[in-house]
Write an enzyme that holds these catalytic residues in place. Structure first.
Site, PDB file in Angstrom:
ATOM      1  N   ARG A  46       0.824  -1.220   0.000  1.00  0.00           N
ATOM      2  CA  ARG A  46       0.000   0.000   0.000  1.00  0.00           C
ATOM      3  C   ARG A  46       0.854   1.266   0.000  1.00  0.00           C
ATOM      4  NH1 ARG A  46      -5.552  -0.581   1.432  1.00  0.00           N
ATOM      5  NH2 ARG A  46      -6.177  -2.494   0.410  1.00  0.00           N
ATOM      6  N   ARG A  67      -3.699   6.802   0.282  1.00  0.00           N
ATOM      7  CA  ARG A  67      -4.215   8.053   0.844  1.00  0.00           C
ATOM      8  C   ARG A  67      -3.242   8.819   1.726  1.00  0.00           C
ATOM      9  NH1 ARG A  67      -9.758   5.434   2.674  1.00  0.00           N
ATOM     10  NH2 ARG A  67      -8.238   3.763   2.861  1.00  0.00           N
ATOM     11  N   ARG A  89      -7.171  11.311  -6.287  1.00  0.00           N
ATOM     12  CA  ARG A  89      -8.405  10.692  -5.778  1.00  0.00           C
ATOM     13  C   ARG A  89      -9.528  11.713  -5.640  1.00  0.00           C
ATOM     14  NH1 ARG A  89     -11.670   8.156  -4.694  1.00  0.00           N
ATOM     15  NH2 ARG A  89     -11.757   6.905  -2.810  1.00  0.00           N
ATOM     16  N   ASP A 140      -6.262  -3.378  -7.733  1.00  0.00           N
ATOM     17  CA  ASP A 140      -6.825  -3.942  -6.503  1.00  0.00           C
ATOM     18  C   ASP A 140      -7.055  -5.426  -6.707  1.00  0.00           C
ATOM     19  OD1 ASP A 140      -8.089  -2.821  -3.798  1.00  0.00           O
ATOM     20  OD2 ASP A 140      -9.197  -4.582  -4.458  1.00  0.00           O
ATOM     21  N   TYR A 197     -14.169 -12.407   0.224  1.00  0.00           N
ATOM     22  CA  TYR A 197     -14.947 -11.228  -0.181  1.00  0.00           C
ATOM     23  C   TYR A 197     -16.196 -11.635  -0.952  1.00  0.00           C
ATOM     24  CZ  TYR A 197     -11.346  -7.978   1.341  1.00  0.00           C
ATOM     25  OH  TYR A 197     -10.476  -7.258   2.118  1.00  0.00           O
TER      26      TYR A 197
HETATM   27  O1  CP3 Z   1       0.082  -1.555  -2.512  1.00  0.00           O
HETATM   28  C1  CP3 Z   1      -0.121  -0.682  -3.382  1.00  0.00           C
HETATM   29  O2  CP3 Z   1       0.310   0.478  -3.291  1.00  0.00           O
HETATM   30  C2  CP3 Z   1      -0.831  -1.099  -4.658  1.00  0.00           C
HETATM   31  C3  CP3 Z   1      -2.242  -0.938  -4.683  1.00  0.00           C
HETATM   32  C4  CP3 Z   1      -3.165  -1.890  -3.948  1.00  0.00           C
HETATM   33  C5  CP3 Z   1      -4.506  -1.536  -3.650  1.00  0.00           C
HETATM   34  N1  CP3 Z   1      -5.134  -2.625  -3.132  1.00  0.00           N
HETATM   35  C6  CP3 Z   1      -5.135  -0.221  -3.916  1.00  0.00           C
HETATM   36  C7  CP3 Z   1      -6.202   0.207  -3.009  1.00  0.00           C
HETATM   37  C8  CP3 Z   1      -2.994  -3.215  -3.540  1.00  0.00           C
HETATM   38  C9  CP3 Z   1      -1.747  -4.092  -3.578  1.00  0.00           C
HETATM   39  C10 CP3 Z   1      -4.244  -3.663  -3.028  1.00  0.00           C
HETATM   40  C11 CP3 Z   1      -4.481  -5.037  -2.542  1.00  0.00           C
HETATM   41  C12 CP3 Z   1      -5.671  -5.308  -1.751  1.00  0.00           C
HETATM   42  N2  CP3 Z   1      -6.947  -4.836  -1.918  1.00  0.00           N
HETATM   43  C13 CP3 Z   1      -5.714  -6.244  -0.697  1.00  0.00           C
HETATM   44  C14 CP3 Z   1      -4.547  -7.081  -0.248  1.00  0.00           C
HETATM   45  C15 CP3 Z   1      -3.620  -6.304   0.588  1.00  0.00           C
HETATM   46  C16 CP3 Z   1      -4.133  -6.052   1.985  1.00  0.00           C
HETATM   47  O3  CP3 Z   1      -4.236  -4.895   2.354  1.00  0.00           O
HETATM   48  O4  CP3 Z   1      -4.345  -7.044   2.677  1.00  0.00           O
HETATM   49  C17 CP3 Z   1      -7.007  -6.278  -0.193  1.00  0.00           C
HETATM   50  C18 CP3 Z   1      -7.512  -7.107   0.972  1.00  0.00           C
HETATM   51  C19 CP3 Z   1      -7.778  -5.391  -0.991  1.00  0.00           C
HETATM   52  C20 CP3 Z   1      -9.234  -5.131  -0.887  1.00  0.00           C
HETATM   53  C21 CP3 Z   1      -9.489  -3.718  -0.568  1.00  0.00           C
HETATM   54  N3  CP3 Z   1      -9.310  -2.665  -1.438  1.00  0.00           N
HETATM   55  C22 CP3 Z   1      -9.978  -3.178   0.646  1.00  0.00           C
HETATM   56  C23 CP3 Z   1     -10.297  -3.982   1.889  1.00  0.00           C
HETATM   57  C24 CP3 Z   1     -10.083  -1.796   0.463  1.00  0.00           C
HETATM   58  C25 CP3 Z   1     -10.653  -0.783   1.404  1.00  0.00           C
HETATM   59  C26 CP3 Z   1      -9.726  -0.503   2.533  1.00  0.00           C
HETATM   60  C27 CP3 Z   1      -9.411   0.961   2.624  1.00  0.00           C
HETATM   61  O5  CP3 Z   1      -8.258   1.253   2.980  1.00  0.00           O
HETATM   62  O6  CP3 Z   1     -10.291   1.779   2.390  1.00  0.00           O
HETATM   63  C28 CP3 Z   1      -9.623  -1.488  -0.831  1.00  0.00           C
HETATM   64  C29 CP3 Z   1      -9.505  -0.150  -1.432  1.00  0.00           C
HETATM   65  C30 CP3 Z   1      -8.145   0.259  -1.893  1.00  0.00           C
HETATM   66  N4  CP3 Z   1      -7.369  -0.461  -2.738  1.00  0.00           N
HETATM   67  C31 CP3 Z   1      -7.463   1.470  -1.585  1.00  0.00           C
HETATM   68  C32 CP3 Z   1      -6.255   1.452  -2.286  1.00  0.00           C
HETATM   69  C33 CP3 Z   1      -5.210   2.527  -2.340  1.00  0.00           C
HETATM   70  C34 CP3 Z   1      -7.971   2.599  -0.679  1.00  0.00           C
HETATM   71  C35 CP3 Z   1      -9.157   3.222  -1.276  1.00  0.00           C
HETATM   72  C36 CP3 Z   1      -9.088   4.625  -1.820  1.00  0.00           C
HETATM   73  O7  CP3 Z   1      -8.097   5.186  -2.315  1.00  0.00           O
HETATM   74  O8  CP3 Z   1     -10.171   5.195  -1.762  1.00  0.00           O
END
Ligand code: CP3
Length: 363
Positions: free
Chosen positions: A26, A30, A39, A75, A152
Site C-alpha cells: 500500500r 491516501r 483521488r 486492486d 470477499y
Molecule cells: O500496494 C499498493 O500500493 C498497490 C495498490 C493496492 C490496492 N489494493 C489499492 C487500493 C494493492 C496491492 C491492493 C491489494 C488489496 N486490496 C488487498 C490485499 C492487501 C491487503 O491490504 O491485505 C485487499 C484485501 C484489498 C481489498 C481492498 N481494497 C480493501 C479492503 C479496500 C478498502 C480498505 C481501505 O483502505 O479503504 C480497498 C480499497 C483500496 N485499494 C485502496 C487502495 C489505495 C484505498 C481506497 C481509496 O483510495 O479510496
C-alpha cells in the site's frame, strides 16, 4: 531515488545485495498528498481502469520515498468484475459486493475470464510503468489468492469472523472447491499475463488466510494456491507469498509455493524465518502502526528487524501489512533511509554477507 533495479530481485533469489531492499505494501494511497489530489477527481475504480492514471499513481511512491520496488496500482478485487461481480468501493466501508456468491449455482454463474481481454487495461498499465521506470526500479505485479478473494465473494465484503465463508467451506465442500478452482484459474492466467506484460516479480496476497487452522488450510486452500504459484514460478519471475496472522501456517504456505514468504509483526522475523528454513527468502515485518511512533522508537524497531535478519541473503524489508491512511510520509521515507544505511555494505565493508551468519553491528 532508487537506482538499483537488481537489489530487490537479487534478494528475492537469496543472492547477496549491497544493502537490504525496502518497499511497502500500500505504498501508493491516501497517506500521500499527491495520491489524494488524484483521488479528489477520480474514484478508485476509475484510477484502476485508466492505465495512465494507474501508472502515475504507481510511480508516486517511487519518486517520494526512494523505495527499491514499485507495485502496480490496482486492486485484488478487480478480476472479479469481469467474472460477473458487482463491486463498489463505498466511502468509509471498504469493498461491497452486491451479488455475493453463496450457492453452487452462484459459483456456476461466475464467468471464466480471459485476462488479456477483460483486464487489458491493467496489463497496459504494467507496460506504461515499465517504460517510465526505465530499468531503474523493478515492478511487482500482484493478485489476490483464492481464499482471500473467496472470502470477499461469499461475505459480500470485509469480514471479522468469516462465518459465511466457512459455512460454505464446511457445508458444501463441492461448491467451495469449484469456487476456488475457478478463482485459481483466473488468477494464474492473470498473473502470467502480468509477467508477459513486464511485471518482474509477483506478490500473491492471501491477506485473510490467517483465520484458518493448519488442517483447514491444507484441505481447503493449499492445492488452489499451489496451482497458481506453480504456474507463475514457471515464468521465472520470483513470487512473494503473503498472508497475515499466519504464525501456524508458515510451513504450509511455503509448501504451497513462493520464493519469498511474507511475515507479519506478530511473528518475530527470526522465529518465522527459522521455522520456514533459510532456503526461502522472507519479507517483512514492521508493524504499520510503528510508523506513528516517535522517530527514536521507529529506529529501534527497524534496527531490531535487521538484527533478526542477521545479514542473511534473502531479506526484503517491508511492513507486516499495508501502510495505514494517516501515516506520516516523512517517517515512511526515513524507514527506507534507515534500512539502506543500517544494512549497507559500504557502512560495514568488513562484513561478508555470504560467510557471516550474524550482524553484530546492528541493534
Ligand atoms: O500496494 C499498493 O500500493 C498497490 C495498490 C493496492 C490496492 N489494493 C489499492 C487500493 C494493492 C496491492 C491492493 C491489494 C488489496 N486490496 C488487498 C490485499 C492487501 C491487503 O491490504 O491485505 C485487499 C484485501 C484489498 C481489498 C481492498 N481494497 C480493501 C479492503 C479496500 C478498502 C480498505 C481501505 O483502505 O479503504 C480497498 C480499497 C483500496 N485499494 C485502496 C487502495 C489505495 C484505498 C481506497 C481509496 O483510495 O479510496
Amino acid at each position: 531515488m532508487a537506482m538499483n533495479e537488481a537489489r530487490f530481485l537479487q534478494a528475492c533469489r537469496r543472492q547477496p545485495v549491497d544493502c537490504t531492499p525496502a518497499w511497502f505494501m500500500r505504498q501508493a494511497g491516501r497517506y500521500l498528498p499527491e495520491y489524494r489530489a488524484i483521488r479528489a477527481r477520480h474514484s478508485l475504480l476509475e484510477i484502476c481502469a485508466q492505465p495512465e492514471l494507474a501508472a502515475e499513481v504507481t510511480l508516486q511512491p517511487v519518486r517520494a520515498l526512494g523505495v527499491d520496488a514499485a507495485i502496480l496500482f490496482a486492486d485484488i478485487l478487480l478480476p472479479l468484475m469481469p467474472m460477473g461481480i458487482q463491486l463498489e468501493f463505498a466511502a468509509g466501508e471498504g469493498p461491497v459486493i452486491h451479488n455475493p456468491v453463496r450457492t453452487a449455482a452462484d459459483v456456476a454463474a461466475l464467468r471464466p475470464v480471459e485476462p488479456r481481454e477483460a483486464l487489458g487495461h491493467v496489463l497496459e498499465a504494467v507496460r506504461l510503468v515499465r517504460r517510465a521506470l526505465d530499468g531503474k526500479t523493478p515492478l511487482i505485479g500482484f493478485a489476490g489468492a483464492p481464499f482471500t478473494l473467496a472470502s470477499y465473494l461469499v461475505e459480500g465484503g470485509s469480514s471479522r469472523n468469516y462465518v459465511k465463508t466457512k459455512q460454505m467451506m464446511y457445508g458444501d465442500p463441492h461448491a467451495w472447491r469449484a469456487l476456488l478452482d475457478k478463482l485459481a484459474r483466473v488468477v494464474a492466467d492473470y498473473l502470467v499475463a502480468q509477467v508477459e506484460a513486464g511485471a518482474q516479480a509477483i506478490q500473491l496476497f492471501d491477506s485473510w488466510v490467517g483465520c484458518l487452522s493448519p488442517d483447514d488450510y491444507r484441505r481447503y486452500v493449499l492445492p488452489h494456491s499451489q496451482f497458481i504459484l506453480r504456474q507463475v514460478s514457471a515464468t521465472g519471475a520470483p513470487v512473494i507469498h503473503f498472508g497475515t496472522d499466519t504464525a501456524t501456517l508458515l510451513p504450509l504456505m511455503k509448501e504451497a509455493g513462493g520464493d519469498v514468504i511474507g511475515l507479519d509483526w506478530r511473528t518475530p522475523l527470526d522465529q518465522g524465518w527459522a521455522r520456514l528454513g533459510y532456503n526461502v527468502a522472507v519479507q517483512g515485518n514492521l508493524d504499520p502502526a510503528a510508523l506513528f511512533a516517535p522517530r527514536s522508537e521507529l529506529e529501534r524497531r527497524v534496527r531490531d528487524i535487521l538484527h533478526q535478519a542477521a545479514g542473511r541473503p534473502g531479506h526484503i524489508f517491508n511492513l507486516g501489512h499495508g501502510l495505514l491512511p494517516e501515516t506520516p510520509v516523512d517517517n515512511v521515507k526515513a524507514v527506507v533511509e534507515m534500512v539502506h544505511e543500517f544494512s549497507g555494505r559500504s557502512r560495514f565493508p568488513e562484513r561478508d554477507l555470504e560467510s557471516q551468519p550474524s550482524m553484530p553491528e546492528v541493534g
